[in-house]
Motif scaffolding. Sequence first.
Motif, PDB file in Angstrom:
ATOM      1  N   TYR A  71      10.176   6.706   5.504  1.00 15.72           N
ATOM      2  CA  TYR A  71       9.309   7.573   4.716  1.00 15.72           C
ATOM      3  C   TYR A  71       8.824   8.701   5.610  1.00 15.72           C
ATOM      4  O   TYR A  71       8.274   8.458   6.688  1.00 15.72           O
ATOM      5  N   SER A  72       9.032   9.949   5.171  1.00 11.51           N
ATOM      6  CA  SER A  72       8.722  11.104   6.006  1.00 11.51           C
ATOM      7  C   SER A  72       7.325  11.653   5.762  1.00 11.51           C
ATOM      8  O   SER A  72       6.738  11.464   4.697  1.00 11.51           O
ATOM      9  N   ASN A  73       6.815  12.319   6.799  1.00 11.26           N
ATOM     10  CA  ASN A  73       5.519  12.999   6.760  1.00 11.26           C
ATOM     11  C   ASN A  73       4.376  12.051   6.384  1.00 11.26           C
ATOM     12  O   ASN A  73       3.521  12.372   5.564  1.00 11.26           O
ATOM     13  N   VAL A  74       4.371  10.868   7.011  1.00 16.64           N
ATOM     14  CA  VAL A  74       3.316   9.878   6.801  1.00 16.64           C
ATOM     15  C   VAL A  74       2.333   9.975   7.956  1.00 16.64           C
ATOM     16  O   VAL A  74       2.727   9.899   9.122  1.00 16.64           O
ATOM     17  N   SER A  75       1.075  10.142   7.651  1.00 22.42           N
ATOM     18  CA  SER A  75       0.075  10.269   8.718  1.00 22.42           C
ATOM     19  C   SER A  75      -0.140   8.931   9.430  1.00 22.42           C
ATOM     20  O   SER A  75       0.103   7.857   8.874  1.00 22.42           O
ATOM     21  N   PHE A  76      -0.606   9.033  10.653  1.00 16.90           N
ATOM     22  CA  PHE A  76      -0.900   7.825  11.430  1.00 16.90           C
ATOM     23  C   PHE A  76      -1.985   7.007  10.742  1.00 16.90           C
ATOM     24  O   PHE A  76      -1.967   5.781  10.778  1.00 16.90           O
ATOM     25  N   ASP A  77      -2.923   7.688  10.083  1.00 19.21           N
ATOM     26  CA  ASP A  77      -3.992   6.985   9.362  1.00 19.21           C
ATOM     27  C   ASP A  77      -3.423   6.093   8.261  1.00 19.21           C
ATOM     28  O   ASP A  77      -3.882   4.965   8.067  1.00 19.21           O
ATOM     29  N   VAL A  78      -2.432   6.589   7.541  1.00 15.26           N
ATOM     30  CA  VAL A  78      -1.805   5.793   6.478  1.00 15.26           C
ATOM     31  C   VAL A  78      -1.093   4.588   7.087  1.00 15.26           C
ATOM     32  O   VAL A  78      -1.185   3.469   6.567  1.00 15.26           O
ATOM     33  N   TYR A  79      -0.390   4.801   8.187  1.00  8.80           N
ATOM     34  CA  TYR A  79       0.267   3.686   8.884  1.00  8.80           C
ATOM     35  C   TYR A  79      -0.759   2.630   9.295  1.00  8.80           C
ATOM     36  O   TYR A  79      -0.556   1.432   9.052  1.00  8.80           O
ATOM     37  N   GLU A  80      -1.866   3.065   9.893  1.00  8.44           N
ATOM     38  CA  GLU A  80      -2.906   2.107  10.304  1.00  8.44           C
ATOM     39  C   GLU A  80      -3.483   1.367   9.112  1.00  8.44           C
ATOM     40  O   GLU A  80      -3.716   0.157   9.179  1.00  8.44           O
ATOM     41  N   GLU A  81      -3.733   2.070   8.016  1.00  9.75           N
ATOM     42  CA  GLU A  81      -4.271   1.427   6.817  1.00  9.75           C
ATOM     43  C   GLU A  81      -3.283   0.400   6.267  1.00  9.75           C
ATOM     44  O   GLU A  81      -3.688  -0.683   5.842  1.00  9.75           O
ATOM     45  N   LEU A  82      -1.996   0.731   6.291  1.00 11.43           N
ATOM     46  CA  LEU A  82      -0.970  -0.203   5.838  1.00 11.43           C
ATOM     47  C   LEU A  82      -0.968  -1.454   6.704  1.00 11.43           C
ATOM     48  O   LEU A  82      -0.932  -2.579   6.196  1.00 11.43           O
ATOM     49  N   MET A  83      -1.012  -1.272   8.012  1.00 19.00           N
ATOM     50  CA  MET A  83      -0.982  -2.411   8.924  1.00 19.00           C
ATOM     51  C   MET A  83      -2.244  -3.267   8.804  1.00 19.00           C
ATOM     52  O   MET A  83      -2.187  -4.482   8.993  1.00 19.00           O
ATOM     53  N   ASP A  84      -3.373  -2.645   8.488  1.00 27.68           N
ATOM     54  CA  ASP A  84      -4.653  -3.364   8.378  1.00 27.68           C
ATOM     55  C   ASP A  84      -4.906  -3.929   6.987  1.00 27.68           C
ATOM     56  O   ASP A  84      -5.858  -4.689   6.793  1.00 27.68           O
ATOM     57  N   ALA A  85      -4.080  -3.575   6.032  1.00 29.03           N
ATOM     58  CA  ALA A  85      -4.305  -3.990   4.645  1.00 29.03           C
ATOM     59  C   ALA A  85      -4.213  -5.511   4.495  1.00 29.03           C
ATOM     60  O   ALA A  85      -3.393  -6.159   5.140  1.00 29.03           O
ATOM     61  N   LYS A  86      -5.045  -6.041   3.624  1.00 32.74           N
ATOM     62  CA  LYS A  86      -4.997  -7.474   3.326  1.00 32.74           C
ATOM     63  C   LYS A  86      -3.637  -7.841   2.737  1.00 32.74           C
ATOM     64  O   LYS A  86      -3.085  -8.895   3.032  1.00 32.74           O
ATOM     65  N   SER A  87      -3.095  -6.956   1.900  1.00 35.72           N
ATOM     66  CA  SER A  87      -1.758  -7.134   1.338  1.00 35.72           C
ATOM     67  C   SER A  87      -0.935  -5.887   1.650  1.00 35.72           C
ATOM     68  O   SER A  87      -1.186  -4.813   1.092  1.00 35.72           O
ATOM     69  N   HIS A  88       0.034  -6.018   2.548  1.00 34.36           N
ATOM     70  CA  HIS A  88       0.882  -4.879   2.912  1.00 34.36           C
ATOM     71  C   HIS A  88       1.646  -4.363   1.699  1.00 34.36           C
ATOM     72  O   HIS A  88       1.762  -3.157   1.500  1.00 34.36           O
ATOM     73  N   GLY A  89       2.167  -5.276   0.887  1.00 36.20           N
ATOM     74  CA  GLY A  89       2.942  -4.889  -0.280  1.00 36.20           C
ATOM     75  C   GLY A  89       2.127  -4.129  -1.309  1.00 36.20           C
ATOM     76  O   GLY A  89       2.587  -3.143  -1.880  1.00 36.20           O
ATOM     77  N   THR A  90       0.902  -4.585  -1.548  1.00 38.39           N
ATOM     78  CA  THR A  90       0.031  -3.910  -2.506  1.00 38.39           C
ATOM     79  C   THR A  90      -0.325  -2.515  -2.020  1.00 38.39           C
ATOM     80  O   THR A  90      -0.283  -1.546  -2.783  1.00 38.39           O
ATOM     81  N   TYR A  91      -0.665  -2.403  -0.732  1.00 38.22           N
ATOM     82  CA  TYR A  91      -0.994  -1.086  -0.173  1.00 38.22           C
ATOM     83  C   TYR A  91       0.215  -0.161  -0.272  1.00 38.22           C
ATOM     84  O   TYR A  91       0.097   0.989  -0.679  1.00 38.22           O
ATOM     85  N   PHE A  92       1.386  -0.675   0.099  1.00 41.27           N
ATOM     86  CA  PHE A  92       2.611   0.119   0.029  1.00 41.27           C
ATOM     87  C   PHE A  92       2.851   0.619  -1.394  1.00 41.27           C
ATOM     88  O   PHE A  92       3.113   1.808  -1.610  1.00 41.27           O
ATOM     89  N   SER A  93       2.770  -0.266  -2.369  1.00 35.17           N
ATOM     90  CA  SER A  93       3.022   0.109  -3.761  1.00 35.17           C
ATOM     91  C   SER A  93       2.034   1.148  -4.268  1.00 35.17           C
ATOM     92  O   SER A  93       2.411   2.076  -4.989  1.00 35.17           O
TER      93      SER A  93
END
Length: 72
Positions: free
Chosen positions: A35-57
Amino acid sequence: MERKSVRSSNLVSIGYDVNNKILEIEFHNGGVYQYSNVSFDVYEELMDAKSHGTYFSANIRNNTNYKTKKLK
């Protein structure tokens, strides 16, 4: 790009290229997407999410350009 394993019913691993702002996700179905042009903040939020799949979706799947990557 090195990916980190995650516990998810849909995602296997997640990686991030800081210099190019590329998020790479491997799915249980064997697909790997970049996925292109994804901010580091979004990556961190994804990694910290209780559900990675839900955050991704909710935040990445339909909001970000992507390309598939062939596995070696």
